[in-house]
Motif scaffolding. Sequence first.
Motif, mmCIF file in Angstrom:
data_model
loop_
_atom_site.group_PDB
_atom_site.id
_atom_site.type_symbol
_atom_site.label_atom_id
_atom_site.label_comp_id
_atom_site.label_asym_id
_atom_site.label_seq_id
_atom_site.Cartn_x
_atom_site.Cartn_y
_atom_site.Cartn_z
ATOM 1 N N GLY A 185 0.841 -1.139 -0.088
ATOM 2 C CA GLY A 185 0.110 -0.092 -0.118
ATOM 3 C C GLY A 185 0.734 1.212 0.166
ATOM 4 O O GLY A 185 0.621 2.194 -0.627
ATOM 5 N N LEU A 186 1.942 1.440 0.722
ATOM 6 C CA LEU A 186 2.757 2.436 0.892
ATOM 7 C C LEU A 186 3.522 2.625 -0.500
ATOM 8 O O LEU A 186 3.841 3.831 -1.231
ATOM 9 C CB LEU A 186 3.668 2.266 1.821
ATOM 10 N N ALA A 187 4.072 1.514 -1.127
ATOM 11 C CA ALA A 187 4.675 1.443 -2.372
ATOM 12 C C ALA A 187 3.603 2.034 -3.507
ATOM 13 O O ALA A 187 4.230 3.030 -4.214
ATOM 14 C CB ALA A 187 4.980 0.107 -2.945
ATOM 15 N N ALA A 188 2.377 1.722 -3.260
ATOM 16 C CA ALA A 188 1.355 2.310 -4.344
ATOM 17 C C ALA A 188 1.178 3.888 -3.903
ATOM 18 O O ALA A 188 1.059 4.623 -5.287
ATOM 19 C CB ALA A 188 0.156 1.504 -4.172
ATOM 20 N N GLN A 189 1.217 4.162 -2.770
ATOM 21 C CA GLN A 189 0.734 5.418 -2.619
ATOM 22 C C GLN A 189 2.270 6.403 -3.060
ATOM 23 O O GLN A 189 2.163 7.442 -3.451
ATOM 24 C CB GLN A 189 0.816 5.654 -0.943
ATOM 25 N N THR A 190 3.435 5.866 -3.007
ATOM 26 C CA THR A 190 4.588 6.527 -3.126
ATOM 27 C C THR A 190 4.514 6.748 -4.668
ATOM 28 O O THR A 190 5.008 7.945 -5.204
ATOM 29 C CB THR A 190 5.970 5.515 -2.614
ATOM 30 N N SER A 191 4.405 5.768 -5.452
ATOM 31 C CA SER A 191 4.142 5.831 -6.884
ATOM 32 C C SER A 191 3.212 6.744 -7.373
ATOM 33 O O SER A 191 3.511 7.491 -8.258
ATOM 34 C CB SER A 191 3.719 4.254 -7.263
ATOM 35 N N GLN A 192 2.041 6.919 -6.830
ATOM 36 C CA GLN A 192 1.115 8.051 -7.254
ATOM 37 C C GLN A 192 1.716 9.274 -6.759
ATOM 38 O O GLN A 192 1.468 10.291 -7.466
ATOM 39 C CB GLN A 192 -0.301 7.807 -6.145
ATOM 40 N N PHE A 193 2.371 9.517 -5.800
ATOM 41 C CA PHE A 193 2.950 10.681 -5.416
ATOM 42 C C PHE A 193 4.095 11.049 -6.304
ATOM 43 O O PHE A 193 4.059 12.172 -6.790
ATOM 44 C CB PHE A 193 3.704 10.850 -4.082
ATOM 45 N N GLN A 194 4.886 10.197 -6.827
ATOM 46 C CA GLN A 194 5.876 10.301 -7.788
ATOM 47 C C GLN A 194 5.434 10.656 -9.264
ATOM 48 O O GLN A 194 5.862 11.726 -9.764
ATOM 49 C CB GLN A 194 6.990 9.129 -8.159
ATOM 50 N N GLN A 195 4.277 10.151 -9.559
ATOM 51 C CA GLN A 195 3.387 10.538 -10.866
ATOM 52 C C GLN A 195 2.853 12.047 -10.729
ATOM 53 O O GLN A 195 2.933 12.759 -11.541
ATOM 54 C CB GLN A 195 2.319 9.557 -11.214
ATOM 55 N N GLY A 196 2.363 12.157 -9.582
ATOM 56 C CA GLY A 196 1.860 13.666 -9.238
ATOM 57 C C GLY A 196 3.029 14.599 -9.551
ATOM 58 O O GLY A 196 3.018 15.680 -9.894
ATOM 59 N N ALA A 197 4.149 14.491 -9.055
ATOM 60 C CA ALA A 197 5.379 15.042 -9.058
ATOM 61 C C ALA A 197 5.749 15.343 -10.163
ATOM 62 O O ALA A 197 6.406 16.440 -10.680
ATOM 63 C CB ALA A 197 6.547 14.635 -8.046
ATOM 64 N N GLN A 198 5.888 14.277 -11.033
ATOM 65 C CA GLN A 198 6.169 14.565 -12.392
ATOM 66 C C GLN A 198 5.142 15.511 -13.212
ATOM 67 O O GLN A 198 5.931 16.426 -13.871
ATOM 68 C CB GLN A 198 6.444 13.146 -13.026
ATOM 69 N N ARG A 199 4.086 15.241 -13.049
ATOM 70 C CA ARG A 199 2.784 16.238 -13.692
ATOM 71 C C ARG A 199 3.219 17.552 -13.086
ATOM 72 O O ARG A 199 3.183 18.687 -13.902
ATOM 73 C CB ARG A 199 1.723 15.786 -13.231
ATOM 74 N N PHE A 200 3.541 17.587 -11.990
ATOM 75 C CA PHE A 200 3.826 19.096 -11.457
ATOM 76 C C PHE A 200 4.959 19.675 -12.255
ATOM 77 O O PHE A 200 5.263 21.039 -12.579
ATOM 78 C CB PHE A 200 4.180 19.194 -10.067
ATOM 79 N N VAL A 201 6.391 19.057 -12.376
ATOM 80 C CA VAL A 201 7.441 19.346 -13.063
ATOM 81 C C VAL A 201 7.159 19.710 -14.566
ATOM 82 O O VAL A 201 7.554 20.633 -15.201
ATOM 83 C CB VAL A 201 8.496 18.247 -12.684
ATOM 84 N N ASP A 202 6.455 18.739 -15.037
ATOM 85 C CA ASP A 202 6.035 18.799 -16.530
ATOM 86 C C ASP A 202 5.270 20.271 -16.833
ATOM 87 O O ASP A 202 5.405 21.138 -17.628
ATOM 88 C CB ASP A 202 5.430 17.688 -17.036
ATOM 89 N N THR A 203 4.505 20.470 -15.722
ATOM 90 C CA THR A 203 3.356 21.500 -15.888
ATOM 91 C C THR A 203 4.178 23.018 -15.837
ATOM 92 O O THR A 203 4.183 24.160 -16.432
ATOM 93 C CB THR A 203 2.138 21.601 -15.153
ATOM 94 N N ALA A 204 5.103 22.895 -14.848
ATOM 95 C CA ALA A 204 6.133 23.968 -14.547
ATOM 96 C C ALA A 204 7.190 24.382 -15.779
ATOM 97 O O ALA A 204 7.157 25.437 -16.378
ATOM 98 C CB ALA A 204 7.154 23.780 -13.276
ATOM 99 N N LYS A 205 7.569 23.234 -16.294
ATOM 100 C CA LYS A 205 8.570 23.578 -17.513
ATOM 101 C C LYS A 205 7.935 23.859 -18.510
ATOM 102 O O LYS A 205 8.193 24.661 -19.484
ATOM 103 C CB LYS A 205 9.211 22.100 -17.802
ATOM 104 N N ALA A 206 6.295 23.661 -18.788
ATOM 105 C CA ALA A 206 5.553 24.371 -19.861
ATOM 106 C C ALA A 206 5.182 25.732 -19.608
ATOM 107 O O ALA A 206 4.612 26.139 -20.390
ATOM 108 C CB ALA A 206 4.562 23.212 -20.015
ATOM 109 N N GLY A 207 5.526 26.216 -18.620
ATOM 110 C CA GLY A 207 5.196 27.690 -18.034
ATOM 111 C C GLY A 207 3.763 27.627 -17.796
ATOM 112 O O GLY A 207 2.890 28.574 -17.922
ATOM 113 N N GLY A 208 3.255 26.523 -17.152
ATOM 114 C CA GLY A 208 1.744 26.344 -16.963
ATOM 115 C C GLY A 208 1.226 27.387 -15.525
ATOM 116 O O GLY A 208 0.405 27.617 -15.282
ATOM 117 N N PHE A 209 2.387 27.539 -14.946
ATOM 118 C CA PHE A 209 2.075 28.607 -13.732
ATOM 119 C C PHE A 209 3.431 29.014 -13.404
ATOM 120 O O PHE A 209 4.676 28.473 -13.615
ATOM 121 C CB PHE A 209 1.388 27.447 -12.541
#
Length: 136
Positions: free
Chosen positions: A11-35
């Motif tokens: 369960g912890l591994a799954a939550q960590t994986s979801q967090f990592q995916q969210g972090a990557q979306r955050f970085v991608d949006t920042a790099k794209a100038g989304g905010f």
Amino acid sequence: MTGDTRAIGSGLAAQTSQFQQGAQRFVDTAKAGGFGISDNAGKAMLTALHSVLDGLDAARETQRLIQQDTKLGTSPDAQVIIAFNKDVVVGDNSAATSLQGLRDALTQIEAGINEAMRHYRNTDDDNASGVTKASR
């Protein structure tokens, strides 16, 4: 040891994986100038993030201590428990693996914050330049 220890950390591994995916979306949006993030807000966020990273580093030091073999003797039962305990601490689905995944995701978020701060500065500079040109 595979069967039971996977259930412990899965369960912890799954939550960590979801967090990592969210972090990557955050970085991608920042790099794209989304905010953008102002320097003051970004510095506050980075200070908080570094505090969490320091805590994770301290937890990693504790993990190094508890990953040592439990001193339970040499009986077959003791050996099974020793192996189980070690797998729980440092196995594939262990707390250590999840903590490292969390640390990696937070490092990604740090890069995203820095990128968003850069975007904010660039936008602010462009807007200031536009105001200066318009006032001439």
